[in-house]
Design a protein around this motif. Structure first.
Motif: not given
Length: 479
Positions: A35, A82, A86, A93, A97, A125-127, A129-130, A133, A200
């Motif tokens: 990450e 985020y 969204q 997320e 990936r 983008e992954k970072y 939304t992770d 969460w 995920v």
């Protein structure tokens, strides 16, 4: 005057998240990229040029507001980033990936064209939304008003789940039917954990269930329940079955033991990751451990198969593709990862048949190819080089030649279901509506085998069209 947070691409180089060493990642099915740290995500986001015509956004099927959430990330306004992400993407997320960013957003980044290296859009983008969460910014689905209308969705893959999310947020009563025991479709059983760890997917499924989406799993339409009964039960039906019928290779020896379908091989591996009992894996039939593996195909499914085989302990893994590296349909990033892990690619090579000993495959008869004149799509058509055949030893051969639609009108006893000559369902382009009243279709069952991000777009667009029609009907009924 505030310091300019963007346009740093001249001074800051592109820097992907740290990738685990190949020798380490060969030993497990965990994701291979670490990450971003917060500072690194801000730094890489600040490289965006904020161009007036954002080609990254235009070439994203969902038209995500990429420049805007990159700027918000660079400014440290991560929760806002985020929320903006969204707003256009149900599962950012997941797309961060598994999307082929090198062919979509990142592949069309303006600064890439100027020689500075693309912005690492997918990793940011992954970072985002992770982190959302982890921080509790991802809120449960909680409709402000419950409505009486019901929608049945056949298929719990990304298209069906995206539609369920949009409809449920509007208060529609949604039931998702799927033949498998877990929701997610190919996200759950097709894509390996080293690209998409299963927790995920599970947490998104849980979010939908907790928000009121009902799941009827282990339910095979046409066997356990009829399509006609579902139409009678719901105000609208969305068909989101995907395409699961594997393309076959009609060649000598193709019926031999050890010649496997990619979907069977990947599903068995993913089921083992869930801790399921998988007799075909335990017996060795769907397990590459200690075997010479040959995978036939050049798409992302083929990449999943070769990299899974490496992790299962194959003694050698080779991939045959009939065109060259530049013309393969799969992600170039995935090819690089596979090569690092020990996969050998045999370019310009195609199977002619299979060598069989007893009732089991022992090799692939390979014919070498060259690229000739372009075909109807503009790609150079492969041609056989006479006299260059050879045999590639193999204990198992995995066919990753793509997928086709099942014959739904026959399986569901619905001859009026409109399909193309390829078996895909015919729909209105923007809404997914078919000629059957109240019946819609989205994703691969309409497009043919395609990308997860396109299925998400189709599901969202279809849900909006259904809501628009339901709202119009409600107004008419009130008059």
């Amino acid at each position: 005057m505030a310091k300019q947070p963007m346009l740093k691409f001249v001074n800051i180089e592109r820097d992907m998240p740290q990738k685990r060493e190949a020798g380490e990642r060969r030993e497990d099915f965990n994701e291979i990229y670490a990450e971003y740290a917060d500072a690194k995500a801000k730094e890489q986001s600040s490289r965006c040029s904020q161009c007036g015509v954002p080609y990254c956004q235009q070439h994203c099927p969902l038209h995500n507001n990429i420049p805007d959430w990159l700027r918000l990330t660079a400014e440290g306004r991560l929760q806002e980033a985020y929320e903006l992400s969204q707003a256009t993407n149900t599962f950012p997320e997941i797309c961060g990936r598994i999307c082929p960013q090198d062919r979509l957003c990142e592949g069309n980044c303006v600064i890439e064209g100027s020689g500075h290296g693309t912005v690492t859009i997918g990793s940011v983008e992954k970072y985002i939304t992770d982190t959302a969460w982890d921080q509790g910014w991802v809120l449960p689905i909680s409709p402000s008003v419950e409505r009486a209308e019901t929608v049945g969705i056949i298929g719990a893959g990304p298209g069906g789940l995206a539609a369920a999310d949009v409809l449920r947020r509007a208060g529609i009563q949604v039931t998702v039917y799927d033949r498998y025991d877990r929701a997610g479709g190919l996200l759950t059983y097709g894509i390996p954990g080293f690209k998409l760890e299963k927790d995920v997917v599970v947490r998104r499924n849980d979010q939908l269930a907790q928000g009121g989406v009902k799941f009827e799993l282990n339910t095979d339409v046409g066997t356990d329940v009829s399509f006609a009964d579902l139409r009678a039960k719901h105000d609208a039906i969305i068909i989101a079955t995907g395409v699961y019928k594997s393309r076959d290779l009609q060649a000598e020896g193709s019926e031999a033991g050890g010649v496997l379908r990619a979907i069977d091989f990947l599903t068995a591996s993913n089921r083992k990751s869930f801790g399921d009992a998988v007799p075909e894996f335990d017996s060795g039939a769907l397990n590459a451990e200690g075997k010479k593996v040959v995978v036939i195909g050049g798409g992302d499914t083929a990449m999943d198969c070769v990299r899974t085989s490496i992790r299962q302990g194959a003694t050698s893994v080779k991939c045959l593709y009939r065109r060259d590296r530049a013309n393969m349909p799969g992600s170039q990033r995935e090819v690089q990862n596979a090569e690092e892990e020990g996969v050998v690619f045999e370019w310009l090579s195609a199977p002619k048949g299979f060598v069989v000993e007893g009732d089991a495959v022992s090799g692939v008869m390979v014919q070498k190819m060259r690229l000739g004149a372009p075909d109807a799509t503009g790609r150079q058509a492969p041609e056989v080089i006479d006299g260059a055949d050879y045999v590639e030893d193999a204990d198992i051969v995995i066919m990753a030649l793509g997928f086709e639609p099942e014959a739904l009108p026959t399986l569901w006893n619905e001859p009026e279901l409109p399909v193309s000559r390829w078996g895909t369902i015919l729909t209105e382009y923007t809404s997914g509506a078919t000629q059957m009243d109240g019946v819609y279709a989205v994703g691969d069952i309409v497009r043919g085998a395609s990308l997860v991000v396109w299925a998400i777009k189709d599901g969202r667009d279809c849900a909006e069209a259904i809501l628009e029609k339901m709202n119009a009907n409600a107004v008419i009924a009130a008059e």
